[in-house]
Scaffold this active site. Structure first.
Site, PDB file in Angstrom:
ATOM      1  CB  VAL A  89     -26.435  22.424  92.059  1.00 43.34           C
ATOM      2  CG1 VAL A  89     -27.297  21.737  92.243  1.00 43.34           C
ATOM      3  CG2 VAL A  89     -25.049  21.748  91.594  1.00 43.34           C
ATOM      4  CB  CYS A  90     -28.482  26.752  94.740  1.00 36.70           C
ATOM      5  SG  CYS A  90     -27.182  26.022  96.002  1.00 36.70           S
TER       6      CYS A  90
END
Length: 180
Positions: A50-51
């Site tokens: 996700v980052c």
């Protein structure tokens, strides 16, 4: 956790930016504002899923922030060398040209109160800080839910009006006039 009205910690921390050379002890002084707003966002850790979507998303609004006298600063509890390696491994991250705080000591994340003790990483937290280094907006997401950088930009626009801004207000729209 620090919140609206609190002073943002004026720490000097390791930082990594770009991929032209290995990290060499560069630092960032978070007490320096140079009369600008700051949008500071933390992600849990490098080399995750996700980052990078968030980092790319924030990088996409970097120029819009600059037009609003704001600087973009990201960070996680990884080292500058891990940041460097991650940037080198992904062209999208290599192009994310803003400082990445290397808070492996968790000094800043702890001072902000955003450490998930069980996972040993920072929550997905965003702080909008005014030119006096006072926090004006905070959002914190769980570890598995990405943020919307456009919302940070919208909130910055609203904060900079010094007016009453209704729900879903966007720059250029009418503000509220309680005397009307």
């Amino acid at each position: 956790m620090l919140t609206v009205g609190d002073k943002f910690p004026a720490l000097k921390l390791p930082v990594q930016q770009g991929v032209s050379a290995l990290p060499n002890g560069e630092t960032i002084d978070l007490g320096e504002t140079n009369g600008k707003w700051k949008v500071v966002f933390f992600w849990p850790m490098d080399f995750t899923f996700v980052c990078p979507t968030e980092i790319v998303g924030y990088n996409d609004i970097k120029e819009d922030l600059s037009l609003r006298d704001a600087v973009l600063i990201g960070g996680s509890c990884d080292t500058a060398f891990v940041h460097y390696a991650w940037r080198k491994s992904d062209e999208r991250l290599e192009n994310a040209d803003f400082p990445w705080i290397a808070d492996n000591s968790k000094k800043l994340a702890s001072a902000l109160g955003i450490v998930n003790e069980e996972a040993g990483v920072a929550y997905r937290a965003t702080f909008i800080v005014d030119p006096n280094n006072v926090i004006q907006h905070v959002t914190v997401n769980s570890l598995n839910v990405g943020r919307n950088p456009a919302e940070a930009l919208r909130v910055l626009d609203a904060l900079q009006t010094d007016d009453l801004c209704p729900c879903n207000w966007h720059k250029g729209e009418e503000v509220l006039d309680p005397k009307a």
